[in-house]
Scaffold this active site. Structure first.
Site, PDB file in Angstrom:
ATOM      1  N   PHE A  14      17.833  -4.163  19.725  1.00  0.00           N
ATOM      2  CA  PHE A  14      19.243  -3.777  19.497  1.00  0.00           C
ATOM      3  C   PHE A  14      20.036  -3.865  20.805  1.00  0.00           C
ATOM      4  N   ALA A  15      19.348  -3.939  21.943  1.00  0.00           N
ATOM      5  CA  ALA A  15      20.040  -3.845  23.239  1.00  0.00           C
ATOM      6  C   ALA A  15      21.001  -5.004  23.406  1.00  0.00           C
TER       7      ALA A  15
ATOM      8  N   TYR B 269      31.386 -12.637  23.838  1.00  0.00           N
ATOM      9  CA  TYR B 269      30.386 -11.790  23.173  1.00  0.00           C
ATOM     10  C   TYR B 269      29.615 -12.577  22.126  1.00  0.00           C
TER      11      TYR B 269
ATOM     12  N   THR C 267      24.712 -10.531  14.778  1.00  0.00           N
ATOM     13  CA  THR C 267      26.029 -10.250  14.216  1.00  0.00           C
ATOM     14  C   THR C 267      26.562 -11.423  13.397  1.00  0.00           C
ATOM     15  N   ASP C 268      27.504 -11.116  12.505  1.00  0.00           N
ATOM     16  CA  ASP C 268      28.162 -12.188  11.752  1.00  0.00           C
ATOM     17  C   ASP C 268      29.121 -12.997  12.625  1.00  0.00           C
ATOM     18  N   GLU C 269      29.460 -12.447  13.815  1.00  0.00           N
ATOM     19  CA  GLU C 269      30.456 -13.121  14.660  1.00  0.00           C
ATOM     20  C   GLU C 269      29.959 -14.473  15.174  1.00  0.00           C
TER      21      GLU C 269
ATOM     22  N   LEU D 148      20.898   2.747  29.258  1.00  0.00           N
ATOM     23  CA  LEU D 148      21.953   3.768  29.330  1.00  0.00           C
ATOM     24  C   LEU D 148      23.158   3.223  30.094  1.00  0.00           C
TER      25      LEU D 148
ATOM     26  N   ARG E  21      44.421  -9.771  20.530  1.00  0.00           N
ATOM     27  CA  ARG E  21      43.204 -10.124  21.269  1.00  0.00           C
ATOM     28  C   ARG E  21      43.187 -11.654  21.419  1.00  0.00           C
TER      29      ARG E  21
ATOM     30  N   SER F 208      27.390 -15.227  23.492  1.00  0.00           N
ATOM     31  CA  SER F 208      26.148 -14.723  24.100  1.00  0.00           C
ATOM     32  C   SER F 208      25.168 -14.270  23.019  1.00  0.00           C
ATOM     33  N   LYS F 209      25.678 -13.713  21.908  1.00  0.00           N
ATOM     34  CA  LYS F 209      24.785 -13.334  20.805  1.00  0.00           C
ATOM     35  C   LYS F 209      24.205 -14.593  20.151  1.00  0.00           C
TER      36      LYS F 209
ATOM     37  N   ASP G 298      15.825  -1.610  31.647  1.00  0.00           N
ATOM     38  CA  ASP G 298      16.543  -2.832  31.263  1.00  0.00           C
ATOM     39  C   ASP G 298      15.588  -3.773  30.512  1.00  0.00           C
ATOM     40  N   ILE G 299      16.068  -4.395  29.442  1.00  0.00           N
ATOM     41  CA  ILE G 299      15.215  -5.375  28.738  1.00  0.00           C
ATOM     42  C   ILE G 299      14.901  -6.565  29.648  1.00  0.00           C
TER      43      ILE G 299
ATOM     44  N   PRO H 171      46.899   1.457  18.581  1.00  0.00           N
ATOM     45  CA  PRO H 171      47.220   0.088  19.007  1.00  0.00           C
ATOM     46  C   PRO H 171      46.588  -0.991  18.114  1.00  0.00           C
TER      47      PRO H 171
HETATM   48  P1  NAD Z   1      26.232  -0.217  21.482  1.00  0.00           P
HETATM   49  O1  NAD Z   1      27.068  -0.860  22.538  1.00  0.00           O
HETATM   50  O2  NAD Z   1      26.672   1.055  20.857  1.00  0.00           O
HETATM   51  O3  NAD Z   1      24.757   0.024  22.029  1.00  0.00           O
HETATM   52  C1  NAD Z   1      24.074  -0.908  22.825  1.00  0.00           C
HETATM   53  C2  NAD Z   1      22.921  -0.172  23.493  1.00  0.00           C
HETATM   54  O4  NAD Z   1      22.185  -1.124  24.287  1.00  0.00           O
HETATM   55  C3  NAD Z   1      23.371   0.938  24.453  1.00  0.00           C
HETATM   56  O5  NAD Z   1      22.590   2.096  24.249  1.00  0.00           O
HETATM   57  C4  NAD Z   1      23.109   0.362  25.837  1.00  0.00           C
HETATM   58  O6  NAD Z   1      22.823   1.343  26.830  1.00  0.00           O
HETATM   59  C5  NAD Z   1      21.931  -0.552  25.555  1.00  0.00           C
HETATM   60  N1  NAD Z   1      21.799  -1.647  26.529  1.00  0.00           N
HETATM   61  C6  NAD Z   1      22.779  -2.478  26.955  1.00  0.00           C
HETATM   62  N2  NAD Z   1      22.280  -3.356  27.851  1.00  0.00           N
HETATM   63  C7  NAD Z   1      20.960  -3.090  27.947  1.00  0.00           C
HETATM   64  C8  NAD Z   1      19.894  -3.671  28.696  1.00  0.00           C
HETATM   65  N3  NAD Z   1      20.097  -4.696  29.536  1.00  0.00           N
HETATM   66  N4  NAD Z   1      18.647  -3.156  28.558  1.00  0.00           N
HETATM   67  C9  NAD Z   1      18.420  -2.087  27.727  1.00  0.00           C
HETATM   68  N5  NAD Z   1      19.398  -1.508  27.026  1.00  0.00           N
HETATM   69  C10 NAD Z   1      20.647  -1.991  27.122  1.00  0.00           C
HETATM   70  O7  NAD Z   1      26.031  -1.351  20.388  1.00  0.00           O
HETATM   71  P2  NAD Z   1      25.821  -1.216  18.804  1.00  0.00           P
HETATM   72  O8  NAD Z   1      27.121  -1.264  18.146  1.00  0.00           O
HETATM   73  O9  NAD Z   1      24.872  -0.113  18.551  1.00  0.00           O
HETATM   74  O10 NAD Z   1      25.081  -2.614  18.525  1.00  0.00           O
HETATM   75  C11 NAD Z   1      23.662  -2.731  18.578  1.00  0.00           C
HETATM   76  C12 NAD Z   1      23.276  -4.164  18.268  1.00  0.00           C
HETATM   77  O11 NAD Z   1      23.770  -4.513  16.977  1.00  0.00           O
HETATM   78  C13 NAD Z   1      23.880  -5.188  19.236  1.00  0.00           C
HETATM   79  O12 NAD Z   1      22.915  -6.175  19.468  1.00  0.00           O
HETATM   80  C14 NAD Z   1      25.069  -5.758  18.489  1.00  0.00           C
HETATM   81  O13 NAD Z   1      25.307  -7.084  18.881  1.00  0.00           O
HETATM   82  C15 NAD Z   1      24.561  -5.696  17.056  1.00  0.00           C
HETATM   83  N6  NAD Z   1      25.592  -5.571  16.007  1.00  0.00           N
HETATM   84  C16 NAD Z   1      26.581  -4.618  16.105  1.00  0.00           C
HETATM   85  C17 NAD Z   1      27.493  -4.465  15.061  1.00  0.00           C
HETATM   86  C18 NAD Z   1      28.585  -3.421  15.115  1.00  0.00           C
HETATM   87  O14 NAD Z   1      29.469  -3.420  14.247  1.00  0.00           O
HETATM   88  N7  NAD Z   1      28.579  -2.499  16.052  1.00  0.00           N
HETATM   89  C19 NAD Z   1      27.416  -5.298  13.933  1.00  0.00           C
HETATM   90  C20 NAD Z   1      26.401  -6.273  13.868  1.00  0.00           C
HETATM   91  C21 NAD Z   1      25.488  -6.378  14.917  1.00  0.00           C
HETATM   92  O1  DAU Z   2      31.305  -8.238  13.046  1.00  0.00           O
HETATM   93  C1  DAU Z   2      30.318  -7.549  13.765  1.00  0.00           C
HETATM   94  C2  DAU Z   2      30.864  -7.128  15.099  1.00  0.00           C
HETATM   95  O2  DAU Z   2      31.783  -6.066  14.849  1.00  0.00           O
HETATM   96  C3  DAU Z   2      29.802  -6.678  16.094  1.00  0.00           C
HETATM   97  O3  DAU Z   2      28.976  -7.774  16.393  1.00  0.00           O
HETATM   98  C4  DAU Z   2      30.421  -6.120  17.379  1.00  0.00           C
HETATM   99  O4  DAU Z   2      29.418  -5.626  18.225  1.00  0.00           O
HETATM  100  C5  DAU Z   2      31.369  -5.016  16.996  1.00  0.00           C
HETATM  101  O5  DAU Z   2      32.037  -4.544  18.156  1.00  0.00           O
HETATM  102  C6  DAU Z   2      32.398  -5.515  15.984  1.00  0.00           C
HETATM  103  O6  DAU Z   2      33.298  -6.471  16.572  1.00  0.00           O
HETATM  104  P1  DAU Z   2      34.874  -6.445  16.275  1.00  0.00           P
HETATM  105  O7  DAU Z   2      35.566  -7.143  17.383  1.00  0.00           O
HETATM  106  O8  DAU Z   2      35.157  -6.874  14.887  1.00  0.00           O
HETATM  107  O9  DAU Z   2      35.102  -4.830  16.354  1.00  0.00           O
HETATM  108  P2  DAU Z   2      36.263  -3.949  16.997  1.00  0.00           P
HETATM  109  O10 DAU Z   2      36.035  -2.557  16.532  1.00  0.00           O
HETATM  110  O11 DAU Z   2      36.418  -4.178  18.455  1.00  0.00           O
HETATM  111  O12 DAU Z   2      37.561  -4.520  16.284  1.00  0.00           O
HETATM  112  C7  DAU Z   2      37.675  -4.537  14.862  1.00  0.00           C
HETATM  113  C8  DAU Z   2      39.003  -5.191  14.518  1.00  0.00           C
HETATM  114  O13 DAU Z   2      40.068  -4.320  14.946  1.00  0.00           O
HETATM  115  C9  DAU Z   2      39.239  -6.516  15.227  1.00  0.00           C
HETATM  116  O14 DAU Z   2      39.944  -7.396  14.354  1.00  0.00           O
HETATM  117  C10 DAU Z   2      40.138  -6.149  16.416  1.00  0.00           C
HETATM  118  C11 DAU Z   2      40.924  -4.963  15.884  1.00  0.00           C
HETATM  119  N1  DAU Z   2      41.314  -3.956  16.904  1.00  0.00           N
HETATM  120  C12 DAU Z   2      40.341  -3.435  17.698  1.00  0.00           C
HETATM  121  C13 DAU Z   2      40.658  -2.498  18.659  1.00  0.00           C
HETATM  122  C14 DAU Z   2      39.581  -1.931  19.565  1.00  0.00           C
HETATM  123  C15 DAU Z   2      42.633  -3.524  16.997  1.00  0.00           C
HETATM  124  O15 DAU Z   2      43.515  -3.973  16.245  1.00  0.00           O
HETATM  125  N2  DAU Z   2      42.939  -2.596  17.957  1.00  0.00           N
HETATM  126  C16 DAU Z   2      42.017  -2.080  18.804  1.00  0.00           C
HETATM  127  O16 DAU Z   2      42.386  -1.243  19.676  1.00  0.00           O
END
Ligand code: NAD
Ligand code: DAU
Length: 357
Positions: free
Chosen positions: A81-82, A160, A134-136, A35, A290, A163-164, A59-60, A215
């Site tokens: 997923f954490a 980020y 993630t694809d990143e 949380l 960014r 670290s992934k 915590d994991i 923005p």
């Molecule tokens: P999120 O930030 O919404 O959720 C992350 C969750 O992990 C939160 O509930 C947080 O409390 C929990 N958490 C963080 N640190 C922790 C710890 N040390 N121990 C236990 N719980 C912990 O993230 P999300 O967008 O739901 O992403 C989930 C997973 O999917 C991540 O691993 C992310 O890298 C991956 N992912 C996200 C996206 C995306 O577009 N959001 C895309 C591809 C992969």
């Molecule tokens: O590709 C998968 C990833 O997608 C996940 O692994 C990450 O957890 C998730 O956060 C996401 O990363 P991005 O950096 O692509 O997502 P974000 O929503 O932060 O930004 C999407 C795009 O929009 C990126 O090119 C940056 C831009 N952006 C983002 C914000 C927050 C803006 O232009 N303005 C903004 O204020």
């Protein structure tokens, strides 16, 4: 056959969607979530009185707690997923990302492996550790470059994604070294209900409703591939059920869009849902980019389509419209996540960015 699943990060955006789907399938779920600011108990509010959903705050990286949960609940699978998940936060505070994504995953792997090694042979063979990535990790593409495949070399550019990438390598190494039956998924950008409004889509949507600037970083020409969170979670369930041990699977939406296109589409949907005399798109404001901003991500997901028969159910157009409607219909959820901490984040990330137009 219903399973018992230990889901880490299950109170976050994607984890909570997975937990809700798993409960609908009849699996018993233990959610372990620290949380953090991104973890939200409201995301699992519907499970509050569900005897087959157990929520544990933790915590994991807490080895004792994880060991206790494994002994107590003997899961058939652990799904990780954490994570710290927001690129902009990783630029301002990289160490938090190393702590959870690298060290936390390492501790989780070590404890799970020690417990798994003592299981009877048949349970050992059927157990899975599925790591959500993630694809990143593959870095950035230019226009016209072929999409990322599972064999694209890792080349992460942000703290980020680095670290992934570190966590993915550890997961793979635990398979090679100790034989832990692992699976890895690498997915593109998710959107949908319950996404924390620091990410592009909910941030723009909520700013627009408040009449605040939208923005857009740089010129808005960066490209992301968008997938509905429910499609991502269905893919994860399929990989868990049928994926080949030791393999990774790319997951994507075949929906590449520039950021500017996405923001303009949100504005157009809002104009339909909440008509305003002022055009929402007039709020678009180009701000300082960014640092290290990856230009383009694109996913080749032919492996999961071919081997496991997965395909997304949502189109980006209808999925995004539904998402806009979800945020409009869930004002209480929105108000609860807009705490003081969220406002502090907006100030920290946006106040030093110069507006270019
Ligand atoms: P999120 O930030 O919404 O959720 C992350 C969750 O992990 C939160 O509930 C947080 O409390 C929990 N958490 C963080 N640190 C922790 C710890 N040390 N121990 C236990 N719980 C912990 O993230 P999300 O967008 O739901 O992403 C989930 C997973 O999917 C991540 O691993 C992310 O890298 C991956 N992912 C996200 C996206 C995306 O577009 N959001 C895309 C591809 C992969
Ligand atoms: O590709 C998968 C990833 O997608 C996940 O692994 C990450 O957890 C998730 O956060 C996401 O990363 P991005 O950096 O692509 O997502 P974000 O929503 O932060 O930004 C999407 C795009 O929009 C990126 O090119 C940056 C831009 N952006 C983002 C914000 C927050 C803006 O232009 N303005 C903004 O204020």
């Amino acid at each position: 056959m219903p399973k018992t699943l230990l889901v880490t990060g299950g109170a976050g955006f994607i984890g909570s969607c997975f937990v809700l789907q798993a409960r609908q399938r009849g699996d018993r779920v233990i959610t372990l979530d620290k949380l953090t600011y991104a973890g939200n108990p409201d995301n699992l509010a519907s499970q509050a009185h569900d005897p087959d959903h157990i929520f544990v705050q933790g915590d994991i990286g807490n080895a004792e707690l994880v060991r206790w949960l494994l002994l107590r609940y003997a899961p058939d699978a652990v799904l990780n997923f954490a994570a710290e998940s927001h690129v902009d936060r990783s630029i301002l505070d990289p160490e938090a990302f190393v702590r959870t994504n690298v060290l936390g995953t390492s501790t989780l792997l070590r404890v799970v492996t020690n417990w798994w090694a003592d299981l009877p042979e048949s349970r050992k063979a059927s157990f899975r550790f599925l790591h959500v990535s993630t694809d990143e990790v593959f870095g950035a593409l230019q226009p016209g470059d072929p999409a990322f495949t599972e064999t694209t070399p890792y080349s992460p550019n942000s703290p980020y994604s680095a670290s992934k990438a570190g966590s993915d390598h550890l997961v793979r190494a635990f398979h090679e070294t100790y034989g832990l039956p692992i699976l890895i998924t690498n997915c593109s950008n998710n959107y949908g209900p319950r996404q924390f409004p620091e990410k592009l889509i909910p941030l723009m949507l909520l700013n627009a409703l408040e009449g605040k600037p939208l923005p857009v970083y740089g010129s808005g020409s960066n490209i992301r591939d968008w997938l509905h969170v429910e499609d991502h979670c269905a893919a994860i369930a399929l990989v868990l059920e049928k994926g080949r041990v030791g393999e990774s699977y790319n997951i994507g939406g075949h929906s590449e869009r520039t950021n500017l296109e996405v923001v303009r589409t949100i504005c157009a949907f809002l104009q339909e849902e909440v008509p305003s005399s002022r055009q929402y798109a007039d709020l678009i404001s180009f701000v300082t980019d960014r640092p290290g901003h990856d230009f383009r991500y694109a996913i080749d997901c032919s492996k999961i389509e071919r081997e496991l028969g997965w395909k997304p159910a949502h189109s980006f157009a209808t999925g995004l419209q539904d998402t806009v409607r979800w945020y409009l219909a869930n004002g209480r959820w929105v108000e609860n996540v807009r705490s003081g901490a969220y406002r502090e984040w907006l100030d920290r990330n946006y106040s030093s960015r110069t507006t270019m137009g």
